[in-house]
Scaffold this motif. Structure first.
Motif: not given
Length: 72
Positions: A16-26
């Protein structure tokens, strides 16, 4: 505040956090959490925005001032 603390306090998953940041993988997020990497400037701005300033760029660095050496 550390990013890991924000994630935990807000009940977010790493996904969820990676998705919120965007352009970021887990896996990239996990490297930040382990201190292996730091977010790029654009990602740092997004993290600061997402966390309402609770997590800032300084929180990714160990900025403890060195204790001055006493000489005598």
């Amino acid at each position: 505040m550390k990013l890991s603390d924000f994630i935990e306090q807000n009940g977010l998953t790493h996904e969820q956090m990676a998705e919120r940041v965007g352009d970021c993988s887990v896996s990239g997020l996990r490297k930040w959490l382990r201190g292996e990497r730091v977010p790029r400037p654009d990602q740092m701005r997004k993290i600061t925005e997402i966390t309402n300033g609770q997590v800032s760029p300084n929180d990714f660095y160990d900025l403890n001032p060195a204790t001055p050496e006493v000489t005598g």
